[in-house]
Design a protein around this motif. Structure first.
Motif, short mmCIF file in Angstrom:
data_model
loop_
_atom_site.label_atom_id
_atom_site.label_comp_id
_atom_site.label_asym_id
_atom_site.label_seq_id
_atom_site.Cartn_x
_atom_site.Cartn_y
_atom_site.Cartn_z
N LYS A 49 7.12 10.03 5.68
CA LYS A 49 6.00 8.92 4.89
C LYS A 49 5.03 9.85 4.38
CE LYS A 49 3.28 5.89 6.83
NZ LYS A 49 2.78 4.84 7.53
N THR A 51 1.79 8.89 1.86
CA THR A 51 0.55 7.66 1.95
C THR A 51 -0.56 8.42 0.71
OG1 THR A 51 1.07 6.99 4.17
CG2 THR A 51 -0.86 6.34 3.02
N ASN A 61 2.89 3.89 -0.01
CA ASN A 61 3.70 4.53 0.80
C ASN A 61 5.13 4.87 0.22
OD1 ASN A 61 1.90 4.61 3.37
ND2 ASN A 61 2.15 2.68 2.97
N PHE A 63 8.64 6.48 1.45
CA PHE A 63 9.57 6.76 2.77
C PHE A 63 10.96 7.54 2.23
CE2 PHE A 63 7.34 2.86 3.21
CZ PHE A 63 6.56 2.96 4.44
#
Length: 279
Positions: A49, A51, A61, A63
């Motif tokens: 992840k 951020t 974010n 992923f």
């Protein structure tokens, strides 16, 4: 692939090793959140992840699930560090950004732990480039406390229709107003710019609407300056989920397919503009 056998003996010293046959599968999704220099990388057994935040009002974010990588080895429950995202993308684009059809750059990403740099091995046509990028101790990401149990309204749209809306709305407006309602206008985007007021409406039965689940009428305004970075993710995506909670916080979830057709997700959280009252 040379990188898969390279430095196997050195792997013992790394707490994180991640391999991709195509470096663009990482760089493209990172571009979708690259609106500030620094990013927090958090790795677990589920994947990576990344951020990025802006002034405690906006969080993005990206992923990348572990299955996306050809190899994803992590030796701790959680590995986290902060890195200059601009520098990382420069390395990936300069040494791994080939656009030659049928040619891709393999990436091996290795991290030894706190205080060590993130090491990139980029291999194309038998030539390996090594980049080492300094890492910092990660700051604690903001918890927007956005949970599904507090979601009041949710729609899922084909991204094309939202791209069309953004192209027609007046982007000189300081705010984007979003109205979501179980009755008309159902889902409305409004701007208040130099050319006057503009509205873009979606019917709940629209072909572009994949899901319409609104329980109450909500009208919230969001600073356009905070939402503009999310258009990078919109451009890459094929579907977008728009959710608001009972505080008016906004979640934009983008479904992004990489070069190999695999699915990754990018999510933006944005707090509402306080000044919602009309004069």
């Amino acid at each position: 692939m040379p990188l898969s056998t390279q430095s196997q003996g050195d792997d013992e010293q790394y707490v994180l090793v991640a391999n991709l046959d195509n470096a663009r599968n990482l760089s493209n999704i990172l571009k979708a959140i690259a609106f500030k220099d620094h990013a927090i990388f958090t790795a677990t057994t589920n994947g990576l992840k990344v951020t990025v935040e802006d002034s405690k009002c906006l969080q993005a974010n990206a992923f990348i699930q572990a299955e996306i990588f050809q190899e994803f080895t992590i030796k701790e429950d959680l590995v986290a560090f902060q890195i200059n995202l601009t520098v990382l993308l420069d390395c990936l684009n300069i040494f791994g950004g080939t656009t030659t059809p049928g040619v891709s750059t393999a990436l091996r990403m290795c991290y030894r732990g706190y205080g060590y740099p993130l090491t990139l091995f980029l291999e194309e046509g038998g030539v390996v480039t090594v980049c080492k990028i300094n890492t910092q101790e990660p700051e604690e990401p903001i918890d927007f406390e956005f949970c599904s149990t507090n979601v009041t309204n949710k729609v899922i749209l084909q991204s094309e229709s939202l791209k069309e809306a953004f192209s027609e709305l007046d982007m000189t407006s300081e705010v984007l107003q979003i109205t979501m309602s179980p009755s008309q206008p159902y889902f409305r985007l409004s701007t208040f710019g130099n050319a006057g007021n503009a509205h873009y409406d979606y019917s709940k039965d629209s072909d572009m609407m994949e899901l319409f689940k609104c329980t109450e009428t909500q009208t919230n305004r969001y600073k356009m300056s905070l939402l503009k970075p999310s258009t990078k993710a919109l451009a890459l995506s094929c579907k977008v989920s728009v959710r608001t909670d009972n505080r008016g916080f906004l979640s934009l979830q983008y479904l992004v397919r990489n070069d190999d057709g695999q699915i990754c997700f990018v999510e933006y959280y944005c707090c509402p503009d306080e000044e919602v009252e009309e004069n």
